[in-house]
Design an enzyme around this catalytic site. Structure first.
Site, PDB file in Angstrom:
ATOM      1  NE  ARG A  45       2.122  -5.206  11.259  1.00 56.84           N
ATOM      2  CZ  ARG A  45       3.225  -5.047  10.517  1.00 56.84           C
ATOM      3  NH1 ARG A  45       4.347  -5.644  10.851  1.00 56.84           N
ATOM      4  NH2 ARG A  45       3.177  -4.291   9.437  1.00 56.84           N
TER       5      ARG A  45
ATOM      6  CE  LYS B 231      -2.266  -0.987   3.821  1.00 60.16           C
ATOM      7  NZ  LYS B 231      -1.873  -2.305   4.300  1.00 60.16           N
TER       8      LYS B 231
ATOM      9  NE  ARG C 284       7.527  -3.106   5.679  1.00 57.26           N
ATOM     10  CZ  ARG C 284       6.213  -2.794   5.591  1.00 57.26           C
ATOM     11  NH1 ARG C 284       5.713  -2.331   4.452  1.00 57.26           N
ATOM     12  NH2 ARG C 284       5.415  -2.966   6.613  1.00 57.26           N
TER      13      ARG C 284
HETATM   14  P1  AMP Z   1       0.781  -0.012   9.204  1.00 55.45           P
HETATM   15  O1  AMP Z   1       1.996   0.814   8.942  1.00 55.45           O
HETATM   16  O2  AMP Z   1      -0.417   0.467   8.435  1.00 55.45           O
HETATM   17  O3  AMP Z   1       1.023  -1.494   9.024  1.00 55.45           O
HETATM   18  O4  AMP Z   1       0.407   0.216  10.750  1.00 55.45           O
HETATM   19  C1  AMP Z   1       1.269  -0.179  11.786  1.00 55.45           C
HETATM   20  C2  AMP Z   1       0.516  -0.271  13.092  1.00 55.45           C
HETATM   21  O5  AMP Z   1      -0.041   1.016  13.434  1.00 55.45           O
HETATM   22  C3  AMP Z   1      -0.665  -1.210  13.090  1.00 55.45           C
HETATM   23  O6  AMP Z   1      -0.294  -2.547  13.328  1.00 55.45           O
HETATM   24  C4  AMP Z   1      -1.528  -0.630  14.223  1.00 55.45           C
HETATM   25  O7  AMP Z   1      -0.996  -1.002  15.487  1.00 55.45           O
HETATM   26  C5  AMP Z   1      -1.307   0.849  14.063  1.00 55.45           C
HETATM   27  N1  AMP Z   1      -2.352   1.433  13.169  1.00 55.45           N
HETATM   28  C6  AMP Z   1      -2.160   1.976  11.929  1.00 55.45           C
HETATM   29  N2  AMP Z   1      -3.324   2.383  11.392  1.00 55.45           N
HETATM   30  C7  AMP Z   1      -4.279   2.085  12.298  1.00 55.45           C
HETATM   31  C8  AMP Z   1      -5.704   2.240  12.328  1.00 55.45           C
HETATM   32  N3  AMP Z   1      -6.373   2.761  11.290  1.00 55.45           N
HETATM   33  N4  AMP Z   1      -6.369   1.821  13.433  1.00 55.45           N
HETATM   34  C9  AMP Z   1      -5.709   1.290  14.480  1.00 55.45           C
HETATM   35  N5  AMP Z   1      -4.398   1.104  14.512  1.00 55.45           N
HETATM   36  C10 AMP Z   1      -3.670   1.473  13.438  1.00 55.45           C
END
Ligand code: AMP
Length: 369
Positions: free
Chosen positions: A325, A193, A307
């Site tokens: 995750r 993404k 990564r």
């Molecule tokens: P990402 O970089 O999108 O994989 O996000 C990393 C971490 O940030 C996730 O595993 C969540 O702990 C937190 N996070 C990111 N976006 C959200 C969201 N929309 N709602 C809740 N937690 C989030």
């Protein structure tokens, strides 16, 4: 919706809500004033409806008068100078209550205080039907407030847009006409993404908001938000909805002139999706599409571990956290596919292949929106 001159306006506060707010103000003021006979002072032109409806509801004897704000060019500067005219009666020893239709920056209020400084009134109180806290720049006390509203242009119930709209019995808010393209980029962690968002934001001139990136930035800088988010993120869990929603609202507000947004990592729950719809609605806009990158789980785990070797992200270094995750994605987030599919806004795209190839697939969807 109505049109005044070149602008469109949508219904904002109904006649019933105005009536209820005025009644609350009347009750409060009548209680405070007691047996005294107050002088209500309306500020023309906008306040004529407020004053008329207000004094009809007022249960005790009162006096009513009007003052008017006159604008003229300053002699020495080109600055617009405003003066109040029409205050002719002796108000010595009286309780004066200013009735305003709206207080935004507080410029008029400044003038009112300047003029009344020399009147030997017993008390000067300020009452306003509408109040824009975000726009208010002065610190004069506002004694009675009917309805707090956001800092957007309104018409109706005495308020005009270039002369029109004062006669409307309800209040309308300006409708933004700018067309936005708002995309939700969706998919499990590691689907690509972030990488794709970087290309798409350039290509379509959109603002990219990655909630994960904002959280990481806050963690790096040890902000209160960062510290709060940290414990959740390090376990691969979701940060609580309200925290995430407030943060996203603030990020969107920072980019008031954006032509549109790519939301990456948001929404992740139904509550977040609903909050996003509400936010877009407040901008007279909407989410146009959720575009999902579809990638097999085992490919995701491999990509994320790879990564993790270079990104320094703790949540990419540990296979258990990665699998959690992905599990959270399927348990809590994947349901959002239904949310957007129900509105015919869901578009799945194969997320396996070369970066450019995938950008092409995504563009093909966006170009058809
Ligand atoms: P990402 O970089 O999108 O994989 O996000 C990393 C971490 O940030 C996730 O595993 C969540 O702990 C937190 N996070 C990111 N976006 C959200 C969201 N929309 N709602 C809740 N937690 C989030």
């Amino acid at each position: 919706m109505i049109k005044l001159h070149d602008k469109n306006f949508k219904p904002f506060v109904s006649a019933k809500e105005i009536d209820a707010a005025l009644q609350r103000m009347v009750d409060e003021i009548a209680k405070d004033v007691g047996d005294e006979i107050p002088v209500f002072v309306g500020v023309l032109n906008g306040s004529f409806m407020v004053v008329s409806d207000f004094v009809k509801k007022y249960p005790n004897p009162c006096e009513v008068t009007f003052i008017k704000l006159a604008s003229y060019e300053g002699v020495k500067s080109s600055e617009d100078i405003q003066r109040l005219i029409g205050l002719t009666q002796d108000l010595t020893g009286r309780t004066v209550i200013i009735l305003e239709d709206i207080i935004d920056t507080g410029k008029t209020l400044f003038e009112i205080h300047r003029i009344f400084k020399n009147e030997k009134v017993k008390a000067l109180k300020i009452a306003t039907l509408f109040y824009k806290p975000e726009a208010y720049k002065k610190d004069f006390k506002l004694h009675y407030i009917g309805i707090e509203i956001p800092n957007k242009f309104i018409v109706g119930y005495g308020l005009d847009y270039d002369g029109l709209g004062r006669d409307l019995p309800e209040v309308y808010q300006i409708k933004q006409t700018q067309h936005m393209t708002n995309l939700v980029l969706f998919g499990p962690p590691g689907a690509g993404k972030g990488t794709q968002a970087e290309f798409l934001k350039e290509k379509y001139n959109l603002v990219h908001i990655s909630t994960g990136d904002v959280f990481r930035y806050n963690m790096k800088n040890d902000t209160a938000l960062g510290m709060l988010a940290k414990s959740f993120i390090e376990k691969g869990q979701l940060v609580p909805d309200q925290v995430t929603i407030d943060m996203l609202n603030a990020e969107v507000e920072k980019n008031a002139d954006a032509k549109g947004f790519i939301f990456d990592g948001f929404p992740r729950t139904n509550a977040q999706a609903e909050a996003l719809d509400k936010l877009m609605d407040s901008k007279d806009s909407q989410i146009n599409a959720m575009i999902a990158l579809e990638v097999d789980d085992e490919v995701l785990v491999k990509r994320l571990l790879e990564r993790g070797k270079t990104s320094g992200r703790k949540d990419d270094a540990d296979e258990t956290v990665i699998r959690n995750r992905i599990k959270v994605y399927y348990d809590e987030t994947a349901i959002l596919k239904d949310y957007y599919a129900a509105q015919n806004k869901y578009f799945g795209v194969d997320g396996i292949g070369g970066i450019e190839e995938i950008t092409e697939r995504l563009s093909a969807v966006i170009n058809k929106l």
